[in-house]
Design a protein around this motif. Structure first.
Motif, PDB file in Angstrom:
ATOM      1  N   VAL A  75       0.873  -1.175   0.000  1.00 36.38           N
ATOM      2  CA  VAL A  75       0.000   0.000   0.000  1.00 36.38           C
ATOM      3  C   VAL A  75       0.911   1.225   0.000  1.00 36.38           C
ATOM      4  O   VAL A  75       1.900   1.247   0.729  1.00 36.38           O
ATOM      5  N   TRP A 125      -3.968   1.253  -2.549  1.00 35.14           N
ATOM      6  CA  TRP A 125      -3.573  -0.143  -2.632  1.00 35.14           C
ATOM      7  C   TRP A 125      -2.793  -0.356  -3.931  1.00 35.14           C
ATOM      8  O   TRP A 125      -3.200   0.109  -4.995  1.00 35.14           O
ATOM      9  N   VAL A 161      -0.818  -7.255  -4.349  1.00 38.29           N
ATOM     10  CA  VAL A 161      -0.814  -8.322  -3.344  1.00 38.29           C
ATOM     11  C   VAL A 161      -0.233  -9.585  -3.960  1.00 38.29           C
ATOM     12  O   VAL A 161      -0.403  -9.845  -5.151  1.00 38.29           O
ATOM     13  N   TYR A 164      -1.862  -9.697  -7.848  1.00 38.34           N
ATOM     14  CA  TYR A 164      -2.807  -8.736  -8.404  1.00 38.34           C
ATOM     15  C   TYR A 164      -2.211  -7.342  -8.231  1.00 38.34           C
ATOM     16  O   TYR A 164      -1.523  -7.080  -7.250  1.00 38.34           O
ATOM     17  N   PHE A 165      -2.531  -6.479  -9.191  1.00 39.09           N
ATOM     18  CA  PHE A 165      -1.946  -5.139  -9.185  1.00 39.09           C
ATOM     19  C   PHE A 165      -3.008  -4.080  -9.414  1.00 39.09           C
ATOM     20  O   PHE A 165      -4.009  -4.313 -10.090  1.00 39.09           O
ATOM     21  N   ASP A 177      -4.224  -0.793 -11.359  1.00 37.93           N
ATOM     22  CA  ASP A 177      -4.039  -0.427 -12.761  1.00 37.93           C
ATOM     23  C   ASP A 177      -2.863   0.532 -12.945  1.00 37.93           C
ATOM     24  O   ASP A 177      -2.183   0.501 -13.969  1.00 37.93           O
ATOM     25  N   TYR A 228       4.125   0.862   2.138  1.00 44.02           N
ATOM     26  CA  TYR A 228       3.924  -0.006   3.295  1.00 44.02           C
ATOM     27  C   TYR A 228       3.695  -1.441   2.832  1.00 44.02           C
ATOM     28  O   TYR A 228       2.973  -1.676   1.856  1.00 44.02           O
ATOM     29  N   HIS A 248       1.921  -4.968   4.162  1.00 42.43           N
ATOM     30  CA  HIS A 248       0.777  -5.208   5.026  1.00 42.43           C
ATOM     31  C   HIS A 248       0.343  -6.650   4.873  1.00 42.43           C
ATOM     32  O   HIS A 248       0.181  -7.131   3.757  1.00 42.43           O
ATOM     33  N   GLU A 293      -2.574  -9.384   6.492  1.00 38.08           N
ATOM     34  CA  GLU A 293      -3.781  -9.396   7.303  1.00 38.08           C
ATOM     35  C   GLU A 293      -4.582 -10.668   7.070  1.00 38.08           C
ATOM     36  O   GLU A 293      -4.406 -11.371   6.093  1.00 38.08           O
ATOM     37  N   SER A 294      -5.448 -10.919   8.010  1.00 40.83           N
ATOM     38  CA  SER A 294      -6.427 -11.986   7.862  1.00 40.83           C
ATOM     39  C   SER A 294      -7.668 -11.601   8.645  1.00 40.83           C
ATOM     40  O   SER A 294      -7.570 -10.983   9.706  1.00 40.83           O
TER      41      SER A 294
END
Lengths: 120, 111
Positions: free
Chosen positions: A37, A47, A50, A59-60, A62, A95, A97, A99-100
């Motif tokens: 991020v 964002w 990931v 995934y990116f 655009d 950053y 990051h 998470e779940s």
């Protein structure tokens, strides 16, 4: 103690490349995805990308698709963001990051951020 | 998916309630039936921190004065009684559709 530590930021000229690293400790890094991020100076959160827990899916946004790539080395608990063909608009704090919020596992970890400045 | 937050700025009196709206341009129900809408808080000079996940679930350590609600395309974060430590910028984020997207942020400050 859980830590995510980004490194690799700095100053780069437009069109050049930088590689950011995110070193994790204190949790089962290899079981979770890692997001990147960014936040341009004085702006909101954006964002970026990931990578899945095993690196099989990426995934990116655009704005970076085709220029940025992701990888990870689970043996070293480290994720990487390779940034190519940098533009002035890529100037930001980046950053990492992880998470779940499902399957009974809930956590949210952020690094302290690393500053990328793209300038001629 | 565009996430639109309002207001942009929210001056609040200590001890008073506050409410932030977040609207998505598409519905956020995922194929598994869950809705992946989160709220984050960022204090000046700090990394963000997630407060709420899947619309209404508070993260560990988040005070119960924070409540998330909503469905479909309309979501709300409420603070029942604002405290000094609540200042900063609040962001909603959708995790249902690729690419993931944040709202533009709502800055909460004390009057």
């Amino acid at each position: 103690q859980v830590q995510l530590v980004e490194s690799g930021g700095g100053v780069a000229q437009p069109g050049r490349s930088l590689r950011l690293s995110c070193a994790a400790s204190g949790f089962t890094f290899s079981s979770y995805g890692v997001h990147w991020v960014r936040q341009a100076p004085g702006k909101g959160l954006e964002w970026v990308a990931v990578i899945s827990f095993d690196g099989s899916k990426v995934y990116f946004a655009d704005s970076v698709k085709g220029r940025f790539t992701l990888s990870r080395d689970n043996s070293k608990n480290t994720a990487f963001l390779q940034m190519n063909r940098l533009t002035l608009a890529d100037t930001a704090v980046y950053y990492c990051h992880s998470e779940s919020g499902s399957s009974g596992v809930v956590f949210d970890y952020w690094g302290q951020g690393t500053l990328v400045i793209v300038s001629s | 998916v565009v996430m639109t937050q309002s207001p942009l700025s929210l001056p609040v009196t200590l001890g008073q309630p506050a409410s932030i709206s977040c609207r998505s341009s598409q519905g956020l129900v995922y194929s598994d039936g869950d809705t992946y809408l989160s709220w984050f808080h960022q204090r000046p000079g700090q990394s963000p921190r997630r407060l709420i996940y899947r619309v209404s679930n508070r993260d560990s350590g988040v005070p119960d004065r924070f409540t998330g609600s909503g469905s479909g395309t309309d979501f709300t974060l409420r603070i029942s009684r604002v405290e000094a430590e609540d200042v900063g910028v609040y962001y909603c984020m959708q995790g249902t559709h690729w690419p993931l997207t944040f709202g533009g942020g709502t800055k909460v400050e004390i009057k």
